[in-house]
Design a protein around this motif. Sequence first.
Motif, short mmCIF file in Angstrom:
data_model
loop_
_atom_site.label_atom_id
_atom_site.label_comp_id
_atom_site.label_asym_id
_atom_site.label_seq_id
_atom_site.Cartn_x
_atom_site.Cartn_y
_atom_site.Cartn_z
N GLY A 107 -12.02 -1.24 -10.10
CA GLY A 107 -10.81 -0.72 -9.49
C GLY A 107 -9.90 -0.04 -10.48
N ALA A 108 -9.84 -0.54 -11.72
CA ALA A 108 -8.94 0.03 -12.72
C ALA A 108 -9.25 1.49 -13.02
CB ALA A 108 -8.96 -0.82 -13.99
N PRO A 109 -10.51 1.86 -13.34
CA PRO A 109 -10.77 3.28 -13.61
C PRO A 109 -10.56 4.17 -12.39
CG PRO A 109 -12.82 2.01 -13.58
CD PRO A 109 -11.70 1.03 -13.58
N VAL A 110 -10.88 3.67 -11.20
CA VAL A 110 -10.66 4.48 -10.00
C VAL A 110 -9.16 4.68 -9.77
CG1 VAL A 110 -10.94 4.56 -7.49
CG2 VAL A 110 -12.83 3.78 -8.93
N ARG A 113 -7.70 7.19 -12.06
CA ARG A 113 -8.16 8.55 -11.77
C ARG A 113 -7.46 9.16 -10.56
NH1 ARG A 113 -12.81 11.46 -13.14
NH2 ARG A 113 -13.39 13.06 -11.63
N ILE A 114 -7.32 8.40 -9.49
CA ILE A 114 -6.81 8.99 -8.24
C ILE A 114 -5.34 8.68 -7.97
CG2 ILE A 114 -9.13 8.94 -7.25
CD1 ILE A 114 -8.34 6.58 -5.55
N GLY A 115 -4.75 7.76 -8.73
CA GLY A 115 -3.33 7.46 -8.54
C GLY A 115 -3.10 6.42 -7.47
N THR A 116 -1.86 5.92 -7.43
CA THR A 116 -1.52 4.79 -6.55
C THR A 116 -1.65 5.14 -5.07
OG1 THR A 116 -0.02 3.86 -8.21
CG2 THR A 116 0.28 3.16 -5.92
N THR A 117 -1.10 6.27 -4.66
CA THR A 117 -1.10 6.62 -3.23
C THR A 117 -2.52 6.77 -2.71
OG1 THR A 117 1.04 7.73 -3.44
CG2 THR A 117 -0.30 8.26 -1.50
N ARG A 118 -3.34 7.53 -3.42
CA ARG A 118 -4.73 7.71 -2.99
C ARG A 118 -5.50 6.39 -3.05
NH1 ARG A 118 -3.93 12.66 -5.87
NH2 ARG A 118 -4.24 14.49 -4.54
N PHE A 119 -5.18 5.56 -4.03
CA PHE A 119 -5.87 4.28 -4.14
C PHE A 119 -5.56 3.41 -2.92
CE2 PHE A 119 -6.31 -0.15 -5.40
CZ PHE A 119 -7.54 -0.16 -6.05
N ILE A 120 -4.32 3.36 -2.50
CA ILE A 120 -3.95 2.58 -1.32
C ILE A 120 -4.68 3.12 -0.09
CG2 ILE A 120 -2.06 2.00 0.25
CD1 ILE A 120 -0.22 1.97 -2.22
N LEU A 121 -4.73 4.44 0.05
CA LEU A 121 -5.43 5.04 1.18
C LEU A 121 -6.92 4.71 1.12
CD1 LEU A 121 -5.19 6.90 3.66
CD2 LEU A 121 -5.62 8.84 2.13
N PHE A 122 -7.49 4.78 -0.07
CA PHE A 122 -8.90 4.43 -0.25
C PHE A 122 -9.14 2.98 0.14
CE2 PHE A 122 -12.53 2.90 -2.65
CZ PHE A 122 -13.45 3.94 -2.55
N TRP A 123 -8.24 2.09 -0.27
CA TRP A 123 -8.38 0.67 0.06
C TRP A 123 -8.38 0.47 1.58
CZ3 TRP A 123 -8.26 -3.65 -3.48
CH2 TRP A 123 -8.29 -4.89 -2.83
N VAL A 124 -7.42 1.06 2.26
CA VAL A 124 -7.28 0.88 3.70
C VAL A 124 -8.53 1.36 4.43
CG1 VAL A 124 -6.00 1.64 5.74
CG2 VAL A 124 -4.76 0.94 3.68
N ILE A 125 -8.99 2.55 4.10
CA ILE A 125 -10.13 3.12 4.83
C ILE A 125 -11.42 2.39 4.49
CG2 ILE A 125 -11.52 5.20 5.16
CD1 ILE A 125 -9.01 6.84 4.71
N SER A 126 -11.64 2.09 3.20
CA SER A 126 -12.87 1.40 2.83
C SER A 126 -12.90 -0.02 3.40
CB SER A 126 -13.03 1.35 1.31
OG SER A 126 -11.98 0.64 0.70
#
Length: 254
Positions: A107-110, A113-126
């Motif tokens: 999770g740390a490298p991702v 790379r993509i930043g907090t906002t995109r990471f949260i969106l990635f978490w929700v969708i995945s």
Amino acid sequence: MTHHDGGELQEPRDDRPPPQKQPVFNLPFIIVAVLGFMIAIQIGSAYLMSDTTYEAFLFTFGFIPARYTIPLAQQGLEWLWTPVTYSFLHGGVEHILFNGLWLMAFGAPVARRIGTTRFILFWVISSAISAFGHAALDWSSITVLIGASGVVSALMGAACRFAFPPRGQRYHPSFGHLLPRQGIVQALTNKTVLIFTIAWLAGNALIAVGFPLFGDVGGEVAWDAHIFGFFFGFLFFGLFDPKVASGEKAASID
């Protein structure tokens, strides 16, 4: 070495600043926040809730496939948030420790790379993809799904697109998140990625036939959620990644 100046011996000066020590755990804030949130939930559910309260808590925030076989008008709103909230719940110390370690590793490298906002969106969708992928194999199941394993698997798949550079390049935690994103075909022809993916799929196949190797320890392992999550992260990471793919013009680093 010393030198002679005006009849007096002097030690040479070294004006270079002392080397800075790198922290052992240099995690993005969003990873620390998620880990803290999951630990707080685990402590609260383990020590502050009665058995009855905990059962109600799981019903309210855990993912139950059978919930979606009932008309939504005949139930509460739990169907709306449980495809995400289940990913923050865990079944015990071993469960949260296992997922937490993998979350820090991938999770740390991702997140960098993509930043907090995109990471949260990635978490929700995945999280939702993993949950409904699990449910697709048995919509009538009343077993409660909990744990971040599906999201962690998606982060593994995402990391496979950039964190395993082709031969001749090297990954380092301080700059590895800046490596070019490999295309899907390019990643699959990367020997390291291919071996990692095959080993990971083989491990989940063993879990599916009854060998508890890793994942949702302490209960039935949702190996299908792992697989759906991994392939979501691997195939669709480019939708969340602002960096250009390998072979294209290099993106600016901000």
